[in-house]
Design a protein around this motif. Structure first.
Motif, PDB file in Angstrom:
ATOM      1  N   UNK A 154       0.820  -1.206   0.000  1.00  0.00           N
ATOM      2  CA  UNK A 154       0.000   0.000   0.000  1.00  0.00           C
ATOM      3  C   UNK A 154       0.861   1.266   0.000  1.00  0.00           C
ATOM      4  N   UNK A 155       2.098   1.172   0.510  1.00  0.00           N
ATOM      5  CA  UNK A 155       2.991   2.329   0.488  1.00  0.00           C
ATOM      6  C   UNK A 155       3.285   2.771  -0.938  1.00  0.00           C
ATOM      7  N   UNK A 156       3.257   1.831  -1.876  1.00  0.00           N
ATOM      8  CA  UNK A 156       3.512   2.170  -3.267  1.00  0.00           C
ATOM      9  C   UNK A 156       2.399   3.039  -3.859  1.00  0.00           C
ATOM     10  N   UNK A 157       1.240   3.023  -3.212  1.00  0.00           N
ATOM     11  CA  UNK A 157       0.120   3.799  -3.708  1.00  0.00           C
ATOM     12  C   UNK A 157       0.002   5.170  -3.041  1.00  0.00           C
ATOM     13  N   UNK A 158       0.967   5.531  -2.234  1.00  0.00           N
ATOM     14  CA  UNK A 158       0.946   6.856  -1.623  1.00  0.00           C
ATOM     15  C   UNK A 158       1.316   7.888  -2.683  1.00  0.00           C
ATOM     16  N   UNK A 159       0.586   8.977  -2.695  1.00  0.00           N
ATOM     17  CA  UNK A 159       0.789  10.020  -3.698  1.00  0.00           C
ATOM     18  C   UNK A 159       2.212  10.571  -3.691  1.00  0.00           C
ATOM     19  N   UNK A 160       2.786  10.745  -2.511  1.00  0.00           N
ATOM     20  CA  UNK A 160       4.123  11.319  -2.439  1.00  0.00           C
ATOM     21  C   UNK A 160       5.229  10.360  -2.896  1.00  0.00           C
ATOM     22  N   UNK A 161       4.876   9.133  -3.238  1.00  0.00           N
ATOM     23  CA  UNK A 161       5.860   8.172  -3.750  1.00  0.00           C
ATOM     24  C   UNK A 161       5.768   8.033  -5.270  1.00  0.00           C
ATOM     25  N   UNK A 162       4.876   8.770  -5.886  1.00  0.00           N
ATOM     26  CA  UNK A 162       4.649   8.652  -7.329  1.00  0.00           C
ATOM     27  C   UNK A 162       5.500   9.652  -8.095  1.00  0.00           C
ATOM     28  N   UNK A 163       6.091   9.222  -9.188  1.00  0.00           N
ATOM     29  CA  UNK A 163       6.830  10.109 -10.078  1.00  0.00           C
ATOM     30  C   UNK A 163       5.866  10.966 -10.889  1.00  0.00           C
ATOM     31  N   UNK A 164       4.748  10.374 -11.283  1.00  0.00           N
ATOM     32  CA  UNK A 164       3.819  11.061 -12.178  1.00  0.00           C
ATOM     33  C   UNK A 164       3.212  12.315 -11.555  1.00  0.00           C
ATOM     34  N   UNK A 165       2.888  12.279 -10.262  1.00  0.00           N
ATOM     35  CA  UNK A 165       2.202  13.426  -9.687  1.00  0.00           C
ATOM     36  C   UNK A 165       3.059  14.691  -9.640  1.00  0.00           C
ATOM     37  N   UNK A 166       4.287  14.656  -9.126  1.00  0.00           N
ATOM     38  CA  UNK A 166       5.047  15.910  -9.110  1.00  0.00           C
ATOM     39  C   UNK A 166       5.336  16.433 -10.521  1.00  0.00           C
ATOM     40  N   UNK A 167       5.516  15.528 -11.489  1.00  0.00           N
ATOM     41  CA  UNK A 167       5.721  15.974 -12.874  1.00  0.00           C
ATOM     42  C   UNK A 167       4.460  16.643 -13.406  1.00  0.00           C
ATOM     43  N   UNK A 168       3.319  16.041 -13.162  1.00  0.00           N
ATOM     44  CA  UNK A 168       2.032  16.589 -13.597  1.00  0.00           C
ATOM     45  C   UNK A 168       1.775  17.942 -12.930  1.00  0.00           C
ATOM     46  N   UNK A 169       1.935  17.990 -11.617  1.00  0.00           N
ATOM     47  CA  UNK A 169       1.658  19.222 -10.871  1.00  0.00           C
ATOM     48  C   UNK A 169       2.627  20.333 -11.278  1.00  0.00           C
ATOM     49  N   UNK A 170       3.896  19.993 -11.442  1.00  0.00           N
ATOM     50  CA  UNK A 170       4.895  20.986 -11.843  1.00  0.00           C
ATOM     51  C   UNK A 170       4.606  21.507 -13.245  1.00  0.00           C
ATOM     52  N   UNK A 171       4.223  20.621 -14.142  1.00  0.00           N
ATOM     53  CA  UNK A 171       3.881  21.032 -15.497  1.00  0.00           C
ATOM     54  C   UNK A 171       2.736  22.043 -15.477  1.00  0.00           C
ATOM     55  N   UNK A 172       1.723  21.769 -14.689  1.00  0.00           N
ATOM     56  CA  UNK A 172       0.580  22.691 -14.578  1.00  0.00           C
ATOM     57  C   UNK A 172       1.011  24.028 -13.985  1.00  0.00           C
ATOM     58  N   UNK A 173       1.852  23.972 -12.953  1.00  0.00           N
ATOM     59  CA  UNK A 173       2.317  25.205 -12.310  1.00  0.00           C
ATOM     60  C   UNK A 173       3.147  26.060 -13.280  1.00  0.00           C
ATOM     61  N   UNK A 174       4.051  25.427 -13.990  1.00  0.00           N
ATOM     62  CA  UNK A 174       4.911  26.167 -14.913  1.00  0.00           C
ATOM     63  C   UNK A 174       4.100  26.721 -16.078  1.00  0.00           C
ATOM     64  N   UNK A 175       3.191  25.920 -16.600  1.00  0.00           N
ATOM     65  CA  UNK A 175       2.315  26.410 -17.674  1.00  0.00           C
ATOM     66  C   UNK A 175       1.510  27.610 -17.180  1.00  0.00           C
ATOM     67  N   UNK A 176       1.082  27.577 -15.929  1.00  0.00           N
ATOM     68  CA  UNK A 176       0.372  28.707 -15.339  1.00  0.00           C
ATOM     69  C   UNK A 176       1.248  29.951 -15.238  1.00  0.00           C
ATOM     70  N   UNK A 177       2.530  29.763 -14.960  1.00  0.00           N
ATOM     71  CA  UNK A 177       3.453  30.902 -14.918  1.00  0.00           C
ATOM     72  C   UNK A 177       3.653  31.494 -16.313  1.00  0.00           C
ATOM     73  N   UNK A 178       3.622  30.637 -17.324  1.00  0.00           N
ATOM     74  CA  UNK A 178       3.786  31.106 -18.703  1.00  0.00           C
ATOM     75  C   UNK A 178       2.569  31.911 -19.173  1.00  0.00           C
ATOM     76  N   UNK A 179       1.379  31.549 -18.692  1.00  0.00           N
ATOM     77  CA  UNK A 179       0.137  32.097 -19.240  1.00  0.00           C
ATOM     78  C   UNK A 179       0.135  33.623 -19.371  1.00  0.00           C
ATOM     79  N   UNK A 180       0.390  34.390 -18.305  1.00  0.00           N
ATOM     80  CA  UNK A 180       0.340  35.848 -18.477  1.00  0.00           C
ATOM     81  C   UNK A 180       1.447  36.380 -19.399  1.00  0.00           C
ATOM     82  N   UNK A 181       2.585  35.732 -19.388  1.00  0.00           N
ATOM     83  CA  UNK A 181       3.685  36.158 -20.261  1.00  0.00           C
ATOM     84  C   UNK A 181       3.312  35.959 -21.729  1.00  0.00           C
TER      85      UNK A 181
END
Length: 142
Positions: free
Chosen positions: A3-30
């Protein structure tokens, strides 16, 4: 233990997904300031680098299919930033070329990367290392 493998903070996909959204959001006004969306900006960067490319080559570079890319290219053409024409040697191929307006937009866009870097909590060497690591992962997945 499994079950530890299913913890969100152990996933590679989530920080990549969240970071992509955050960076795209920073680009938006520019990018809004220069009249582009993020996907349009990616296309324009390729064209500023190469001046002319086929739709297929753009799709391969950006990992986008023609169904996603074609409407995006049509919108950029309507804005007067690029032209689309059939290749005379192979009518199945469409060549995308920057217009004068597309080339002129580059001057405004040159400010975007520096403005984004100012907003990121990374030193230049950290940023370069991260970019290289991400490119290596992408290359190995293809």
């Amino acid at each position: 233990m499994a079950t530890n493998l299913l913890k969100l903070d152990r996933q590679l996909c989530f920080p990549l997904y969240a970071l992509s959204r955050q960076i795209t959001g920073l680009y938006r006004p520019l990018l809004e300031a220069i009249g582009l969306t993020y996907p349009q900006y990616l296309v324009m960067m390729l064209l500023w680098e190469h001046n002319s490319m086929t739709v297929k080559a753009i799709g391969q570079e950006l990992l986008l299919d023609s169904g996603t890319l074609t409407p995006l290219l049509k919108r950029l053409e309507k804005q007067g930033l690029l032209s689309r024409r059939r290749d005379e040697l192979d009518e199945r191929s469409v060549i995308i070329t920057l217009t004068t307006a597309g080339n002129e937009l580059r001057k405004k866009a040159e400010k975007v990367p520096a403005a984004l870097i100012e907003k990121l909590p990374l030193a230049e060497d950290e940023s370069c290392l991260l970019i290289n690591q991400l490119h290596t992962i992408l290359k190995n997945l293809q």
